[in-house]
Design a protein around this motif. Structure first.
Motif, PDB file in Angstrom:
ATOM      1  N   TYR A   1     -11.089  -8.666  -8.466  1.00  8.18           N
ATOM      2  CA  TYR A   1     -10.607  -7.550  -7.664  1.00  8.18           C
ATOM      3  C   TYR A   1      -9.204  -7.866  -7.118  1.00  8.18           C
ATOM      4  CZ  TYR A   1     -10.343  -3.561  -4.685  1.00  8.18           C
ATOM      5  OH  TYR A   1      -9.939  -2.369  -4.147  1.00  8.18           O
TER       6      TYR A   1
ATOM      7  N   HIS B   1     -17.424  -3.007   0.694  1.00  4.72           N
ATOM      8  CA  HIS B   1     -17.233  -1.625   0.273  1.00  4.72           C
ATOM      9  C   HIS B   1     -17.422  -1.471  -1.232  1.00  4.72           C
ATOM     10  CE1 HIS B   1     -15.896   2.418   0.115  1.00  4.72           C
ATOM     11  NE2 HIS B   1     -15.065   2.077  -0.849  1.00  4.72           N
ATOM     12  N   TYR B   2     -16.915  -2.418  -2.007  1.00  5.94           N
ATOM     13  CA  TYR B   2     -17.031  -2.308  -3.464  1.00  5.94           C
ATOM     14  C   TYR B   2     -18.217  -3.117  -4.013  1.00  5.94           C
ATOM     15  CZ  TYR B   2     -12.518   0.003  -3.314  1.00  5.94           C
ATOM     16  OH  TYR B   2     -11.515   0.898  -3.052  1.00  5.94           O
TER      17      TYR B   2
ATOM     18  N   ASP C   1     -17.787   7.627  -3.707  1.00 11.06           N
ATOM     19  CA  ASP C   1     -17.725   7.931  -5.143  1.00 11.06           C
ATOM     20  C   ASP C   1     -19.119   7.964  -5.749  1.00 11.06           C
ATOM     21  OD1 ASP C   1     -18.404   5.310  -4.897  1.00 11.06           O
ATOM     22  OD2 ASP C   1     -16.808   4.511  -6.180  1.00 11.06           O
TER      23      ASP C   1
ATOM     24  N   ILE D   1     -13.588  -5.438   2.202  1.00 13.49           N
ATOM     25  CA  ILE D   1     -13.299  -4.816   0.897  1.00 13.49           C
ATOM     26  C   ILE D   1     -14.454  -5.074  -0.073  1.00 13.49           C
ATOM     27  CG2 ILE D   1     -11.721  -4.837  -1.073  1.00 13.49           C
ATOM     28  CD1 ILE D   1      -9.531  -5.805   0.842  1.00 13.49           C
TER      29      ILE D   1
ATOM     30  N   LEU E   1      -4.282   1.213   1.561  1.00 16.38           N
ATOM     31  CA  LEU E   1      -4.792   1.838   0.334  1.00 16.38           C
ATOM     32  C   LEU E   1      -3.684   1.905  -0.699  1.00 16.38           C
ATOM     33  CD1 LEU E   1      -6.443   4.724   2.305  1.00 16.38           C
ATOM     34  CD2 LEU E   1      -7.729   3.026   1.017  1.00 16.38           C
TER      35      LEU E   1
ATOM     36  N   GLU F   1     -16.416   4.743   4.758  1.00 12.94           N
ATOM     37  CA  GLU F   1     -16.542   6.078   4.170  1.00 12.94           C
ATOM     38  C   GLU F   1     -17.060   7.112   5.167  1.00 12.94           C
ATOM     39  OE1 GLU F   1     -17.807   4.993  -0.415  1.00 12.94           O
ATOM     40  OE2 GLU F   1     -19.249   4.622   1.193  1.00 12.94           O
TER      41      GLU F   1
ATOM     42  N   ARG G   1      -6.783  -2.019  -0.725  1.00  9.26           N
ATOM     43  CA  ARG G   1      -6.119  -3.224  -1.186  1.00  9.26           C
ATOM     44  C   ARG G   1      -6.192  -4.353  -0.160  1.00  9.26           C
ATOM     45  NH1 ARG G   1      -0.171  -4.559  -3.667  1.00  9.26           N
ATOM     46  NH2 ARG G   1      -0.873  -6.578  -4.420  1.00  9.26           N
TER      47      ARG G   1
ATOM     48  N   VAL H   1     -11.850   6.192   2.817  1.00  7.61           N
ATOM     49  CA  VAL H   1     -11.971   6.605   1.407  1.00  7.61           C
ATOM     50  C   VAL H   1     -13.181   7.529   1.289  1.00  7.61           C
ATOM     51  CG1 VAL H   1     -10.862   4.652   0.236  1.00  7.61           C
ATOM     52  CG2 VAL H   1     -13.239   4.468   0.956  1.00  7.61           C
TER      53      VAL H   1
ATOM     54  N   ARG I   1      -7.449   3.148  -3.619  1.00  3.65           N
ATOM     55  CA  ARG I   1      -8.337   1.973  -3.575  1.00  3.65           C
ATOM     56  C   ARG I   1      -7.923   1.097  -2.386  1.00  3.65           C
ATOM     57  NH1 ARG I   1     -12.427   0.666  -7.051  1.00  3.65           N
ATOM     58  NH2 ARG I   1     -11.600  -1.355  -7.685  1.00  3.65           N
TER      59      ARG I   1
ATOM     60  N   ASP J   1      -3.253   3.735  -4.425  1.00  2.00           N
ATOM     61  CA  ASP J   1      -3.862   4.653  -5.406  1.00  2.00           C
ATOM     62  C   ASP J   1      -5.305   4.986  -5.023  1.00  2.00           C
ATOM     63  OD1 ASP J   1      -1.502   4.369  -6.837  1.00  2.00           O
ATOM     64  OD2 ASP J   1      -2.310   2.688  -8.004  1.00  2.00           O
TER      65      ASP J   1
ATOM     66  N   SER K   1       0.837  -1.193   0.000  1.00  2.00           N
ATOM     67  CA  SER K   1       0.000   0.000   0.000  1.00  2.00           C
ATOM     68  C   SER K   1       0.872   1.243   0.000  1.00  2.00           C
ATOM     69  CB  SER K   1      -0.869  -0.012   1.251  1.00  2.00           C
ATOM     70  OG  SER K   1      -0.066  -0.195   2.404  1.00  2.00           O
TER      71      SER K   1
END
Ligand code: SF4
Length: 964
Positions: free
Chosen positions: A956, A73-74, A613, A70, A41, A583, A47, A610, A45, A43, A20
């Protein structure tokens, strides 16, 4: 060139790759344990998530759920914008709107209610960890109709503990993992305190031979922790109380109890009035100051039992000065549990546990408590100022949770377990079960529920919090004619001590307009049309049912806040999309359910790791914003401007309940040099973040045990606001508040239950713990429904809000019904057969698996794996909806009708706890043509426009590896 197959491959090995470019600490929210995590994290994102080794809850341990955060979250199920319903309710037709419009709509709906009748808002939340905010918000709004998830889950444990020992299992206490020699665990699979229990069990298992500990698990099913127990007791569901009473019977019979402990720390010597038929029968005999009497053997008279120098009689019948007769509580207790109906032989018939096993376990408990007694050379001073040179250890500890709680007899069963602990002298002693600060608290707690008819007025906050702890009929929330004041009928004669409300009855009552119609149902993180509902099919129908005359929905408006496209979203009129836990800010406060342990106090925060988005906002921010727009007094300044313009982080730092006491206890004071009590510190969140997002205060050794009677601890706890007075917490073996309700049922006092509830109150409000068969089993024909049906929490999905998690669903993509192999073979059932599961309420078609490690009269399945087609943005042919199922479909929120037609809620009669595990079923083989898919199936849901596309193949993490 020819390749040389024997050439050495030049491998590049990096034993410690950089995973990270940034690491942020926060608190896990993949279940309710609140472990500390480090989020790596790359970039921007996420990890990798690892456990925080410095964190007091998990000390670096991370479970599968925590790592898989993770994928939550995604998740492709994340909601992306506020939604307004445009089609019929339930069809899932929405249009995206902006936040200003969404909040304007909510303000219009809620503002009208507040100006006219605040009761018409029913605000209920799920397993959120912000009840210190949500309960306070409801109070500011002025509605009594507020509760959270506890009434579903564990209110029997919480209330029974609070009314008996001023604390309870899990969040308010834990075994002394370092020193205990015997752990007796009831009704817990892999849940309710997941990582801490795993760490604790690891300590027990890793002991050297000379300090070996025995772990006994009492549970109908051998999963989770039971799988590694030294002894598994596969008890019949709902009969644990009888098992415990038989243990108590044996201990009393063999005189293997800690009488000194009873005299010093409990109400065992207090005198109980014996006046059959009289208005004071069964009440504690008291002096003019309200102090309880005991009979002093030396003085030969009744004296104040709270004096330190009494020599109380524990048995006998005595005359009080006014001529009434009275006996010590201990005598009542001994007479009851020495009765032959509580003998191991009788208990064996009810529980299915052999009498010899019960006798052996009783002997083992006594051996651990008394023959393995030890001492810590730690001086301490008791409540009366007496110095003790050492602390006596009784290394027997217990833990219990949902398997006890989720029965209609759970309150009494949990009290029975505490009674067993007390008789062994193993509460808050070395080696025993220990409180976590801010517990113990005085019992019963002084906090009473607000929301009596006179408390609820337009544009006015309630005078106190909506939830509390009644101690007599005068504390009930009822109208003059006895009608319940709350929509869930909490704190009414139907469930007088429902300290966490009855969330499972809200929709059914609101649909009926019983006791009155509501206007808006406001839910947060509560999947009330699916796995949080009993009678799921009926609940969906109620949510969409219209009044024939007006063509309006019977529940006119529904606002729902959730981060994901759960099954409930389709039934909302207005959807407020929440963030994921990575978030936002959260506050794991001492006002709520903190991260304390037996050796210290602690609290924690979440920080955003994070940025969202999508067009979503943290629900807590939205609630504060909404409150300010509504003009709720606590949320605006004198000039009407928002009091917390920085929303939840602002509230966390600046809100105070009393001067100097706020949401977080760490780094208070202008310079951050105070703890627990101190001025606001504008840099408090920064200090938390610098410390890994938690604060902890280690108690000095002399404050770590006997805290119910430890003067040093009590003085400190009082000084920091944990307790109202620095006096002894006296264990209530006999609960006088219960007797007060019972006397009302017997015709005494100004407030009495309606006639149809008198017998029920009289029968169940026994001041001494009792056992009765779970209600559903008693109400149905046992021969038609011979099996008990319960759920267990899967270790990869404990607390079930991870069910849409792409990694975890590979472990539990669907669930099956598990049945004892011999029972199945008697019915000619085989592995993988499709069967019907039939209750008095409905039928399910599911696939069967056979196993040995389950009580022979019990079937079970994993909780909350089944999903409705299309929900959670899963493919319509996902295993969760084709082969997964919920037992909820065949659980009714109402018990079968009484002879007079009345149907009681499917609840504990004292606390209103949802009796999920009382379910009785029969299992029949399905026809061959019926095999293949579970039943019932409901119409497919369509995710709202804007929901992200589901990846056909999840890769992912590949992008990180390519870059490495
Ligand atoms: S036990 Fe719960 S809080 Fe702890 S890491 Fe696992 S999911 Fe997260």
């Amino acid at each position: 060139m020819t390749l040389n197959p024997f050439a050495t491959v030049a491998e590049k090995i990096d034993p410690s790759p950089k995973v990270s470019d940034e690491v942020k600490t926060t608190t896990c929210y993949m279940c309710a344990c609140r472990c500390g995590i480090k989020v790596h994290l790359r970039d921007g994102r996420i990890r990798y998530i690892e456990g925080n080794r410095d964190h007091p809850v998990n000390k670096g341990v991370l479970c599968a759920k925590g790592s898989a955060g993770i994928m939550n979250h995604y998740s492709p199920a994340r909601l992306t914008a506020p939604l307004l319903r445009v089609g019929p309710r339930g069809a899932g037709e929405f249009k995206e709107i902006g936040w200003d419009e969404a909040l304007a709509i909510a303000v219009e709906w809620l503002g009208k209610i507040r100006q006219t009748d605040p009761r018409k808002l029913a605000f209920f939340t799920g397993r959120d960890q912000s009840q210190a905010l949500t309960g306070w918000w409801a109070q500011q709004f002025g509605t009594p109709n507020y509760a959270a998830h506890g009434g579903f889950c564990s209110v029997n444990m919480a209330a029974a503990g609070i009314y008996t020992i001023g604390g309870s299992f899990w969040e308010f206490g834990e075994p002394d993992w370092e020193r205990t020699r015997y752990l007796l665990m009831f009704g817990v699979a892999e849940d309710h305190d997941s990582n801490p229990i795993k760490i604790g069990l690891g300590k027990l298992k890793g002991r050297p031979a000379d300090r070996r500990a025995k772990f006994v698990s009492v549970n109908p099913i051998r999963t989770g922790y039971s799988a590694i127990a030294d002894e598994w007791i596969g008890i019949r569901p709902g009969t644990d109380g009888m098992f415990v009473f038989a243990l108590i019977h044996e201990l009393l019979r063999a005189d293997r109890i800690d009488l000194d402990f009873l005299v010093r720390y409990t109400n065992a010597p207090w005198l109980v009035v014996q006046d059959p038929g009289g208005a004071t029968d069964g009440l504690i005999a008291r002096d003019g100051a309200g102090h309880p009497f005991c009979w002093d053997k030396q003085r030969g008279q009744a004296v104040d039992a709270l004096l330190p120098d009494v020599a109380p009689a524990m048995v006998g019948e005595f005359a009080l000065a006014d001529g009434r007769r009275a006996v010590p509580i201990f005598q009542l207790l001994a007479m009851r549990y020495l009765d032959a109906r509580y003998s191991p032989d009788e208990a064996a018939k009810v529980t299915g546990v052999p009498a010899a096993t019960i006798r052996r376990i009783a002997a083992e408990l006594a051996h651990a408590a008394f023959e393995q007694q030890f001492e810590l050379e730690t001086p301490w001073t008791d409540w009366a100022g007496r110095r003790h040179e050492r602390m006596i250890g009784r290394p027997v500890s217990m833990h219990a949770m949902r398997g006890i709680s989720a029965h209609s007899n759970g309150f009494h069963t949990c009290r029975a377990i505490h009674l067993l602990q007390i008789l062994l002298g193993s509460i808050d002693c070395p080696g025993g079960w220990r409180y976590k600060p801010p517990f113990p608290r005085h019992t019963p707690l002084a906090l009473k529920p607000a929301g009596k008819p006179g408390d609820v007025k337009p544009n006015t906050p309630l005078p106190g919090p909506p939830l509390g702890f009644p101690t007599g009929p005068e504390d009930l929330l009822i109208a003059a004619d006895g009608t319940p004041s709350r929509i869930d009928k909490a704190f009414s004669w139907e469930a007088p001590i429902s300290a966490h409300g009855l969330m499972h009855m809200v929709i059914a009552n609101a649909h009926k307009g019983d006791p009155y119609p509501i206007d808006t149902l406001f839910l947060f993180m509560a999947n009330m049309s699916w796995n949080s509902a009993m009678n799921t099919g009926g609940t969906m129908a109620m949510l969409t049912d219209k009044d024939a005359a007006s063509d309006e929905y019977k529940i006119p408006r529904i606002i729902y806040a959730d981060a994901f496209f759960s099954e409930m979203v389709a039934y909302a009129d207005l959807v407020l999309p929440d963030t994921t836990y990575l978030e936002r800010h959260d506050c794991i406060s001492l006002f709520d359910r903190p991260i304390c342990d037996a050796d210290g106090a602690g609290d924690a925060i979440r920080q955003p790791v994070v940025k969202p988005d999508r067009n979503v906002r943290p629900f807590q921010d939205v609630l504060i914003d909404l409150g300010a727009r509504l003009g709720l007094p606590g949320l605006i300044k004198a000039d009407g401007s928002p009091r917390y313009p920085g929303f939840y982080p602002d509230y966390i730092v600046n809100h105070e309940r009393v001067p100097g006491v706020g949401m977080l206890a760490g780094w208070r004071g202008k310079d951050g040099d105070r703890q627990c009590v101190g001025e606001r510190n504008p840099r408090q969140l920064e200090r938390y973040i610098a410390n890994g997002c938690f604060w902890r205060y280690e108690l000095p050794d002399e404050h770590k045990f006997y805290r119910h009677a430890n003067k040093g601890y009590l003085d400190w706890a009082h000084s920091v606001g944990f307790i109202a007075r620095p006096t002894q917490v006296i264990f209530q073996l006999y609960s006088e508040p219960l007797q007060k309700f019972r006397l009302a049922a017997r015709g005494h006092g100004a407030l009495q239950p309606p006639d149809h509830l008198r017998a029920r109150i009289d029968a169940h409000f026994d001041p001494l713990p009792m056992w009765y068969p779970p209600f559903e089993g008693a109400a149905i024909d046992g021969a038609s429904f011979p099996l008990h049906a319960v759920t267990q929490r899967p270790m990869a999905m404990y607390h079930s809000w991870g069910s849409q998690n792409a990694w975890l669903r590979q472990i539990h993509g669907h669930n099956t019904l598990y049945m004892n192999r011999q029972t199945a073979e008697r019915q000619d059932l085989r592995d993988d057969d499709w069967v019907w599961v039939i209750s008095h309420h409905g039928r399910l078609r599911v696939q069967l698996k056979l196993m040995e490690g389950v009580n022979e009269d019990t079937v079970w399945t994993w909780n909350a794996i089944g999903k409705r087609k299309g929900a959670w943005n899963l493919a319509t042919d996902a295993a969760e909806s084709r082969r997964g199922f919920l037992l909820n479909h065949v659980i009714s929120e109402l018990l079968p009708p009484q002879p007079d037609g009345h149907r009681y809620a499917n609840s504990d009669p004292i606390t209103g706890q949802a009796a999920w595990y009382d379910l009785r079923v029969r299992v029949e083989k399905a026809k061959p043509e019926e095999a293949g898919e579970t039943y019932p199936a409901f119409a497919t849901l369509t995710p709202p426009r804007g929901t992200p596309a589901r990846p056909a193949l999840l890769t992912y993490g590949a992008e990180f590896r390519e870059r490495d």
